[in-house]
Scaffold this active site. Structure first.
Site, mmCIF file in Angstrom:
data_model
loop_
_atom_site.group_PDB
_atom_site.id
_atom_site.type_symbol
_atom_site.label_atom_id
_atom_site.label_comp_id
_atom_site.label_asym_id
_atom_site.label_seq_id
_atom_site.Cartn_x
_atom_site.Cartn_y
_atom_site.Cartn_z
ATOM 1 N N ARG A 160 -21.264 -9.040 23.323
ATOM 2 C CA ARG A 160 -20.016 -9.441 22.639
ATOM 3 C C ARG A 160 -18.835 -8.597 23.095
ATOM 4 N NH1 ARG A 160 -22.751 -13.825 21.837
ATOM 5 N NH2 ARG A 160 -24.517 -13.537 20.455
ATOM 6 N N GLU A 286 -33.193 -10.237 13.762
ATOM 7 C CA GLU A 286 -33.063 -11.001 15.007
ATOM 8 C C GLU A 286 -34.099 -10.554 16.038
ATOM 9 O OE1 GLU A 286 -28.813 -10.652 15.895
ATOM 10 O OE2 GLU A 286 -28.500 -12.473 14.718
ATOM 11 N N ARG A 319 -29.090 -0.684 9.361
ATOM 12 C CA ARG A 319 -28.275 -1.890 9.153
ATOM 13 C C ARG A 319 -28.952 -2.907 8.230
ATOM 14 N NH1 ARG A 319 -27.050 -4.854 13.705
ATOM 15 N NH2 ARG A 319 -24.868 -5.228 13.247
ATOM 16 N N ARG A 336 -29.109 -18.013 4.535
ATOM 17 C CA ARG A 336 -28.816 -16.776 5.269
ATOM 18 C C ARG A 336 -27.863 -15.881 4.478
ATOM 19 N NH1 ARG A 336 -26.861 -16.591 11.590
ATOM 20 N NH2 ARG A 336 -26.062 -14.471 11.523
ATOM 21 N N ASP A 365 -21.797 -13.340 9.304
ATOM 22 C CA ASP A 365 -21.704 -12.636 10.574
ATOM 23 C C ASP A 365 -20.284 -12.662 11.127
ATOM 24 O OD1 ASP A 365 -22.433 -11.322 12.825
ATOM 25 O OD2 ASP A 365 -23.556 -12.967 13.732
ATOM 26 N N GLU A 393 -15.626 -11.542 18.230
ATOM 27 C CA GLU A 393 -16.677 -12.490 18.603
ATOM 28 C C GLU A 393 -16.382 -13.908 18.116
ATOM 29 O OE1 GLU A 393 -20.557 -11.272 17.314
ATOM 30 O OE2 GLU A 393 -21.515 -13.130 17.983
ATOM 31 N N GLU A 511 -7.348 -19.198 11.812
ATOM 32 C CA GLU A 511 -8.171 -19.842 10.787
ATOM 33 C C GLU A 511 -7.812 -21.324 10.678
ATOM 34 O OE1 GLU A 511 -7.559 -18.366 6.780
ATOM 35 O OE2 GLU A 511 -9.492 -19.175 6.124
HETATM 36 C C1 GCU Z 1 -24.414 -11.159 15.832
HETATM 37 C C2 GCU Z 1 -24.145 -11.109 17.288
HETATM 38 C C3 GCU Z 1 -25.259 -10.439 18.014
HETATM 39 C C4 GCU Z 1 -25.563 -9.087 17.396
HETATM 40 C C5 GCU Z 1 -25.792 -9.234 15.911
HETATM 41 C C6 GCU Z 1 -25.905 -7.920 15.178
HETATM 42 O O1 GCU Z 1 -25.459 -12.040 15.566
HETATM 43 O O2 GCU Z 1 -23.928 -12.390 17.797
HETATM 44 O O3 GCU Z 1 -24.892 -10.300 19.351
HETATM 45 O O4 GCU Z 1 -26.653 -8.507 17.975
HETATM 46 O O5 GCU Z 1 -24.713 -9.900 15.333
HETATM 47 O O6 GCU Z 1 -24.956 -7.567 14.480
HETATM 48 O O7 GCU Z 1 -26.915 -7.253 15.263
#
Ligand code: GCU
Length: 679
Positions: A160, A286, A319, A336, A365, A393, A511
Site C-alpha cells: 500500500r 488475513e 493489532r 466483519r 479497514d 489506500e 467521499e
Molecule cells: C488492509 C490492507 C492490507 C494490510 C491490512 C492490515 O487489508 O489492504 O494490505 O495488510 O490492511 O492492516 O494488516
C-alpha cells in the site's frame, strides 16, 4: 525533498528584523547528541530563513537564543526558569520564554528530546512568521506513543505504498542511506513522532530474520539515527518465528520452550539495540500465523511476547485487525464490522502491562467513511492505541487529493459514552479516561523514496498533520493545514487561503464521488484503486453493500441485522440502531433501505447518489482550476507535479461518477430527476 523543513527565505520587514535581533547568537553548553542536533537544526533553519547564521557560543554577548535542560548547568537557563514548575511538563515537554531582562529567548526542558521539540517549535513559529518578542509557552505532547508504522518489505516494495519504493531496503539488502534516514528522522521528530516500526506487519520469510545477528547490526544503525531524534525503533515480528527461524516445531505461546526462545531472542536484540522499542504483531489476521493454531487466544500470544520483552522495558503492540477472511456470502450473520470487538472485548483485563492493543479507527479497514470502532470505550483494563492510515489506500492513493486530518479529528472527537455523558475517543486514546500506562496513536505511513516523500506533493500535509494532531488533538484541521502551507509554500495570503480551502474540502469531495452514505469498498479488488461497485462484493473477505434492484445497504441493527449497532454504548447504540436517528453519512453502513427511501434533505437515496456523484466530479475539476490560478506563485516543479495529479483526479472523478451512477441506474431502473447523462 525538504518538505516542511525547507526553511524558505523570509521577506524583510518588521518580523524579519525581530528575528534578526534575537538570533544573533545561539547559546548551547551541553554536548548531548540530541541537543547538538537541535542546535544544528536551529542554525540550518535560521541561516536559510534569514540569510545569516547565528553564532554558536557558550557565553553570549548580547541578545541570544539559549537552549538547555533545566539541570544542565547553563546559568542563563537556570536564571530564566528559576522558580518555574516543571514537573508537569513530562519527559517530552518544553518551555519557551522571551526574557527581556536576560535578553534571551530560552528553550528549556527536562530532557534533551524536550529541547529538540522546543527548537522545532521555535523554528515553526519563525517559519510561519509569528511574533517571538513575548513568548511564554509551555507544551507537552498529549499522547504517549506517537507512532509511524511502515509497511515496507525487504525487497524494496511497500505494501500500500504510493510514493515509490522503500528508503530502508532494496533487493533484500539494507540501503543504509544515512543522509535520507537522518532527514526522515528530522521530519518525523519535527512533528513529534517518537516511535517508528520499519517493516511491514505482514512479516515474510526474510524479514523474519531481522531479529537475528545477520541483520541486527543494520537495524542498529537505523535505530542509532532515530535515537538522536528521540525516536524508538520497533520491528514487526512473525508469530511463527520459533518455527521459521528457530529450530522449534511449534510456536504455541504456552509451550515453555517457545517462551524461552522468545526470551533469548529479546536478549539478543537488546544486546545490539539497548533501547529497542518492541514488537508490532499481526497475528491470526488475513492468514498470518497466530495463537489460534494452538487453541490459544490473543492474550496468551501477546503475553508471551510481553513477558520476553518485559525485563528490557520493551512493549508488544498487538493489532486487533482480526476477522474471518474466509466468509460465505450466504451467511448474513458473520459481519466483519463486529469482529475486532467480538475477539478482544472478552479479553479485556487479561493482557500484561506491557501489551498494547492497536485498533484501527473504524471496524472495517480505513474506508473513506466508517463509524468509529466500538472497541474505543469498551476496553477498560487494557492499554491500547488508535491506528490511522496516512497512506491513502482507499482514499485516492496519493493520486487524488484527500486531506485526512478532518477525518481523524472526527474520530478523536467522537463521544463513546463509555464513562459518563462525555467520554471522547481522544481522551480514551491519550490514556486519561482509564489511566493507561501506554497510550497514543499509530499510523500506516505514506512515504517512499520519491523525491518529495509522498508522491502527491499535497499528501505531505497528511504526514505533517498526523504528527501535529496527535501531539495536540485540540489543534483544528484548518490550523494544521495553514501551518503546513506556510512552512511549505510561504506566507502569501492568497496562496494560503486557496490551498487551505482545497485541503479542507478534499475529503468531502472525495467521499461524494466514491462513497455515498457510508458505503465503502466500491473499488477494484487487490489494489483497491478506481471504481468497481461489485469489485469486493460477495468476496470471502466480506460483503459491503448488498445492492440489488430494490435497495442498498447493510442491516447491522440488533433488531433484524448483524447486531453490530449493539456494540456501541449509550445514545450511539440507539442512534445507529434506528433508521430515523442514524446519521445519514452512515445510513447505508447500518441499514438496508430501498432506493426510494427519503433522506432528511427530501431527496431519495438514489437521487442523492446521482447528485453527489455529479457534484463531486465538478468539485474535483474545481480543485484543478483553483490550483491553476496559483501558477507563478510557487516553485514551478511543485506546481506542475501537483497539477498533473489534479488533472488525473478530475478525469478519474468523472469515471467514478459514471460507473457508480450507471450501475445504480441500471440496478434500480430509476431515472435521474435532473435528466443528466447516465450511461
Ligand atoms: C488492509 C490492507 C492490507 C494490510 C491490512 C492490515 O487489508 O489492504 O494490505 O495488510 O490492511 O492492516 O494488516
Amino acid at each position: 525533498y525538504e518538505a516542511w523543513l525547507n526553511y524558505g527565505q523570509l521577506k524583510s520587514g518588521s518580523l524579519y528584523n525581530q528575528y534578526i535581533d534575537w538570533c544573533v547568537e545561539l547559546v548551547v553548553t551541553e554536548d548531548n547528541e540530541t541537543i547538538q542536533a537541535a542546535a544544528a537544526e536551529f542554525i540550518q533553519g535560521m541561516t536559510s530563513m534569514l540569510g545569516k547564521a547565528p553564532l554558536l557560543t557558550a557565553k553570549p554577548e548580547g541578545p541570544c537564543i539559549v537552549i538547555g535542560t533545566f539541570q544542565g548547568g547553563n546559568p542563563l537557563i537556570s536564571r530564566v526558569f528559576a522558580g518555574e514548575r516543571t514537573d508537569s511538563l513530562g519527559p517530552e515537554g518544553f518551555l519557551i520564554r522571551t526574557n527581556a531582562t536576560e535578553q534571551c529567548i530560552a528553550v528549556g526542558a527536562s530532557t534533551p528530546v524536550g529541547i529538540l521539540y522546543g527548537v522545532f517549535h521555535l523554528l515553526r513559529l519563525i517559519g510561519t512568521e509569528s511574533e517571538i518578542d513575548a513568548l511564554n509557552l509551555s507544551m507537552s505532547p498529549v499522547n504517549g506513543l506517537r507512532m509511524i508504522n511502515h509497511w515496507d518489505n525487504f525487497d524494496g516494495s511497500i505494501e500500500r505504498g504510493y510514493a515509490g519504493r522503500s528508503f530502508f531496503y532494496e533487493s533484500n539488502q539494507f540501503l543504509n542511506d544515512t543522509k535520507r534516514l537522518r532527514d526522515y528522522a528530522r521530519l518525523m521528530s519535527s512533528v513529534g513522532i517518537n516511535a517508528i516500526s520499519i517493516n511491514n506487519v505482514n512479516v515474510h520469510e526474510l524479514e523474519s530474520l531481522f531479529i537475528t545477528e545477520q541483520y541486527l547490526p543494520d537495524i542498529a544503525l537505523i535505530a542509532g539515527i532515530f535515537r538522536v531524534y528521540g525516536i524508538k525503533l520497533f520491528l514487526s515480528a512473525n508469530f511463527a518465528s520459533p518455527i521459521q527461524i528457530g529450530a522449534l516445531e511449534t510456536a504455541d505461546p504456552l509451550d515453555p520452550a517457545v517462551r524461552q526462545w522468545w526470551k533469548d531472542k529479546a536478549g539478543e536484540v537488546y544486546r545490539v539495540i539497548p533501547d529497542f522499542g518492541g514488537f508490532v504483531v499481526k497475528a491470526d489476521s488475513e492468514n498470518r500465523p497466530g495463537p489460534f493454531t494452538y487453541g490459544r487466544d490473543h492474550a496468551d500470544g501477546a503475553n508471551m511476547l510481553g513477558e520476553a520483552l518485559e525485563p528490557f522495558g520493551g512493549i508488544v503492540i498487538w493489532r486487533c485487525f482480526v476477522y474471518n477472511c474466509k466468509q460465505d456470502w450466504r451467511d448474513r450473520k458473520t459481519d466483519r464490522a463486529r469482529a475486532a470487538y467480538d475477539h478482544f472485548k472478552p479479553l479485556d483485563g487479561r493482557f500484561n502491562d506491557n501489551v498494547v492493543l492497536q485498533i484501527k479507527n473504524g471496524p472495517m479497514d480505513f474506508q473513506v467513511r466508517e463509524p468509529v470502532s466500538p472497541l474505543f470505550g469498551a476496553l477498560e483494563h487494557t492499554n491500547h492505541l488508535m491506528e490511522f492510515q496516512i497512506a491513502q489506500e482507499y482514499t485516492g492513493q496519493q493520486r487524488h487529493l484527500c486531506y485526512l486530518v478532518p477525518q481523524w479529528k472526527e474520530v478523536l472527537d467522537f463521544n463513546t459514552y463509555a464513562k459518563g455523558q462525555t467520554t471522547l475517543v481522544k481522551h480514551i486514546v491519550d490514556g486519561s479516561v482509564w489511566g493507561n500506562k501506554y497510550n497514543g496513536v499509530a499510523a500506516v505511513t505514506n512515504v517512499g523514496d520519491d523525491m518529495n516523500w509522498t508522491g502527491h506533493g499535497l499528501a505531505q500535509a497528511n504526514l505533517y498533520g498526523y504528527g501535529r494532531l496527535i501531539w495536540n488533538p485540540e489543534l483544528t484541521a484548518k490550523e494544521i493545514a495553514e501551518e503546513w502551507i506556510r512552512l511549505t509554500f510561504g506566507t502569501d495570503k492568497g496562496l494560503v487561503v486557496a490551498i487551505r480551502g482545497m485541503l479542507m474540502d478534499s475529503w468531502r469531495i472525495y467521499e461524494s464521488y466514491t462513497a455515498p452514505l457510508g458505503v465503502g469498498w466500491m473499488v477494484n479488488p487487490d489494489h483497491h484503486y478506481g471504481p468497481n461497485v461489485d469489485g469486493c462484493e460477495y468476496a470471502k473477505w466480506g460483503t459491503y453493500h448488498y445492492a440489488d434492484h430494490k435497495g442498498i445497504g447493510v442491516d447491522r441493527s440488533v433488531k433484524s441485522g448483524t447486531g453490530y449497532s449493539g456494540q456501541y454504548m449509550g445514545l450511539n447504540a440507539s442512534n445507529y440502531e434506528n433508521l430515523a436517528s442514524c446519521p445519514e453519512e452512515l445510513l447505508l453502513f447500518f441499514h438496508h433501505v430501498p432506493y426510494t427511501h427519503v433522506l432528511q434533505s427530501g431527496q431519495t437515496v438514489i437521487q442523492h447518489i446521482y447528485d453527489t456523484h455529479f457534484e463531486g466530479a465538478e468539485q474535483a475539476a474545481q480543485l484543478l482550476a483553483t490550483w491553476e490560478s496559483l501558477e507563478g506563485s510557487m516553485d514551478s516543479g511543485l506546481y506542475v507535479q501537483v497539477k498533473q495529479r489534479l488533472e488525473e483526479q478530475a478525469e478519474h472523478a468523472q469515471e467514478w461518477r459514471d460507473r457508480i451512477n450507471t450501475y445504480f441506474y441500471r440496478k434500480s431502473g430509476i431515472e435521474d430527476l435532473k435528466g443528466r447523462k447516465i450511461y
